[in-house]
Write a protein that holds these residues in place. Structure first.
Motif, PDB file in Angstrom:
ATOM      1  N   LYS A  22       0.843  -1.182   0.000  1.00  0.00           N
ATOM      2  CA  LYS A  22       0.000   0.000   0.000  1.00  0.00           C
ATOM      3  C   LYS A  22       0.884   1.239   0.000  1.00  0.00           C
ATOM      4  CE  LYS A  22      -4.318  -1.782   1.797  1.00  0.00           C
ATOM      5  NZ  LYS A  22      -5.434  -1.593   2.762  1.00  0.00           N
ATOM      6  N   CYS A  50      -0.377  -4.401   2.568  1.00  0.00           N
ATOM      7  CA  CYS A  50      -0.598  -4.690   1.145  1.00  0.00           C
ATOM      8  C   CYS A  50      -2.097  -4.858   0.920  1.00  0.00           C
ATOM      9  CB  CYS A  50       0.196  -5.911   0.699  1.00  0.00           C
ATOM     10  SG  CYS A  50      -0.458  -7.486   1.264  1.00  0.00           S
ATOM     11  N   ASP A  51      -2.489  -5.359  -0.240  1.00  0.00           N
ATOM     12  CA  ASP A  51      -3.909  -5.434  -0.574  1.00  0.00           C
ATOM     13  C   ASP A  51      -4.618  -6.598   0.115  1.00  0.00           C
ATOM     14  OD1 ASP A  51      -2.661  -7.418  -1.950  1.00  0.00           O
ATOM     15  OD2 ASP A  51      -3.454  -6.888  -3.926  1.00  0.00           O
ATOM     16  N   LYS A  52      -3.890  -7.384   0.900  1.00  0.00           N
ATOM     17  CA  LYS A  52      -4.484  -8.454   1.691  1.00  0.00           C
ATOM     18  C   LYS A  52      -4.112  -8.248   3.155  1.00  0.00           C
ATOM     19  CE  LYS A  52      -4.242 -12.002  -1.945  1.00  0.00           C
ATOM     20  NZ  LYS A  52      -5.685 -12.263  -2.043  1.00  0.00           N
TER      21      LYS A  52
END
Length: 426
Positions: free
Chosen positions: A155, A351-353
Motif C-alpha cells: 500500500k 498490502c492489498d491483503k
C-alpha cells in the motif's frame, strides 16, 4: 510503577546499576602506570522529547523482560547475545500497518503504551538519525529493509512511511528464484560487515514479504587493555571450570554494588557508549541478576572507583531458532500474540491483503577483546497473506572470572543496544 534500569543525567554522568562486592583477591601489581579513563568532550547527545524519553525507558523494560524470557527458556547453559532493539524496529514496521487490538498489543509490550503509530514512527526515526552521531569514534549502523514478493504490491502509505521513518525501500523479488536467498542474505552480510553472513536458510515462495533490521556496533574502549597483561586464567563455570584469556588493567571507571551483584561501567570512545558488566555476589547466580533487572527499580549512585579489572576476551553467537519455541514463542510469552495469528491479526495496511507474521528470527554476535567490542544483530519477520559530579576515587576489585550479565547502552538516550550473558560455555 515504572521500572527503569538506566537514566542519563548529563552527557558524562553515567547511570548507576544495582549491585555487590565481587572478589576479595588482592590488587595485582601490573608493573605499569595505572590507566585512567580520559573522557573526550565531543559527544552529540540524542535529543528526546519528554514522551520519547518515556518510550526509551519503557522500551528498555521490554529489553530486560526479553532478557529474562530468553534466560528462563534457554536451558542449554550456553552464553548468549541479543538485540531486543532490533526486534523493536521490525515490529515497529509491522505496527505501522496494524490496527485495533493488534496495534495496541504491539505497542503495549514494546513499551510504547498505545502511543500511536505516528509517535512510534517518530521515535524510531529519531534513533536511526541520531544514535550513530553520538560519538564519531564509535561505528553504529542501523539499517532496515523490505524484500517484497513481486506477486504483491505494498500500500502506498505504508511504503512512504517505511522510507520516511525507517529508511527502508521496498525491493520486489521473485521468491521462487534461487537468487533471492542470496540477495537477502547478501544484504544481511553487508550491513553487519560479515559478522552475520546469513539470516534465512530458504525463501518461502508463499511469503508476501520479509522485513529486516540489522544493527552493527564497533567501538574501542576509552582505556584499552594492554595485550601483554592478558593471561590464561581459571574461569569458574556453573558446572566445572575452564581456562580463558583474561584481560587485565587498573582503570578509573564507575563501580556500584549491592547484595545481588557488583557492576562496572566500561566506557567506549568519548564515554557516551558503555558496557555494563554485572557479576553475581557470592551465593547468587546470573539468574538472580537477570530477575533483579527485570523486576526491581535499581538504586542509583554509582561513582568513580580505581578498579582492578579483569574481563575475559570472548566471542558469542546466538540464534533464536536454537531456543525452544524460537523468537515467536518468546514473544508469545511476553504478550504479543495477535500479530502471529493468521485468523485474528489486524494488519490490513501493508498490502492489498490482510497479513500476519508467519516466521521471525534473530541472529546476533559479539566479539570482546583488548581493543574494544564489535557486535551485530539481524532480525527478520516473514509476512504471510491470510487465506482470507567527580569525587576522590575509592578502590575496588572486579574480576569477571565467573558467569556474568552485560548490556551495551548509550547514555544520553538511555537506549540499551545489546543484552547478553557469558557463562564460559560457547
Amino acid at each position: 510503577m515504572k521500572k527503569v534500569l538506566f537514566y542519563g543525567i548529563t552527557m558524562m554522568a553515567m547511570s548507576s546499576l544495582l549491585l555487590s562486592c565481587s572478589s576479595s583477591e588482592d590488587v595485582v601489581d601490573l608493573g605499569t602506570t595505572k590507566q585512567m579513563v580520559n573522557m573526550v568532550a565531543d559527544p552529540k547527545p540524542v535529543q528526546l522529547t519528554e514522551a520519547q524519553r518515556v518510550f526509551a525507558n519503557d522500551n528498555n523494560q521490554f529489553t530486560l523482560n526479553f532478557l529474562k524470557t530468553v534466560n528462563e527458556t534457554d536451558k542449554s547453559g550456553k552464553s548468549f547475545i541479543y538485540s531486543p532493539l532490533s526486534i523493536t524496529y521490525v515490529l515497529g514496521m509491522v505496527n505501522d500497518a496494524a490496527t485495533g487490538q493488534t496495534e495496541q498489543e504491539l505497542e503495549q509490550v514494546l513499551g510504547f503504551h498505545e502511543g500511536g503509530i505516528q509517535a512510534v514512527n517518530d521515535y524510531c526515526k529519531n534513533l536511526i538519525d541520531n544514535l550513530p552521531q553520538v560519538d564519531n569514534k564509535v561505528t553504529l549502523n542501523i539499517a532496515n529493509a523490505i524484500f517484497l514478493n513481486k506477486r504483491y504490491t505494498l500500500k502506498q502509505q505504508f511504503e512512504k512511511d517505511m522510507q520516511k521513518y525507517y529508511d527502508a525501500k521496498a525491493e520486489a523479488l521473485d521468491f521462487s528464484s534461487s537468487s533471492t536467498l542470496g540477495r537477502i542474505n547478501g544484504w544481511c552480510n553487508e550491513k553487519t560487515k560479515g559478522m552475520i553472513p546469513t539470516i534465512l536458510d530458504e525463501v518461502d515462495p508463499r511469503m508476501m514479504s520479509y522485513l529486516l533490521n540489522a544493527i552493527y556496533f564497533k567501538a574501542d574502549w576509552t582505556s584499552k587493555f594492554d595485550p601483554k597483561n592478558t593471561k590464561e586464567e581459571q574461569f569458574q563455570m556453573e558446572n566445572g571450570s575452564t581456562k580463558l584469556p583474561m584481560m587485565h588493567q587498573n582503570v578509573l571507571i564507575r563501580y556500584v554494588k549491592n547484595d545481588t551483584c557488583s557492576a562496572v561501567e566500561i566506557p567506549y570512545g568519548n564515554g557516551m557508549w558503555s558496557m555494563f558488566v554485572m557479576l553475581p555476589e557470592e551465593g547468587k547466580t546470573t539468574n538472580d541478576v537477570i530477575d533483579y533487572l527485570a523486576q526491581t527499580t535499581p538504586v542509583y549512585g554509582s561513582r568513580p572507583y580505581e578498579v582492578d579489572l579483569k574481563l575475559p576476551r570472548f566471542e558469542t553467537s546466538s540464534d533464536t531458532n536454537d531456543v525452544d519455541g524460537n523468537l515467536i514463542g518468546l514473544l508469545n510469552k511476553m504478550g504479543i500474540n495477535l500479530a502471529f495469528d493468521s485468523q485474528r491479526a489486524e494488519i490490513p495496511n501493508m498490502c492489498d491483503k490482510n497479513v500476519y507474521i508467519n516466521m521471525m528470527r534473530q541472529k546476533a554476535k559479539i566479539k570482546v577483546n583488548e581493543e574494544g567490542s564489535e557486535a551485530a544483530a539481524v532480525t527478520v519477520a516473514g509476512m504471510m497473506a491470510n487465506s482470507a559530579a567527580p569525587t576522590e576515587p575509592l578502590k575496588a576489585i572486579f574480576h569477571a572470572n565467573r558467569p556474568f550479565v552485560y548490556v551495551i547502552r548509550e547514555a544520553s538516550s538511555g537506549i540499551i543496544l545489546f543484552v547478553g550473558k557469558f557463562t564460559g560455555v560457547l
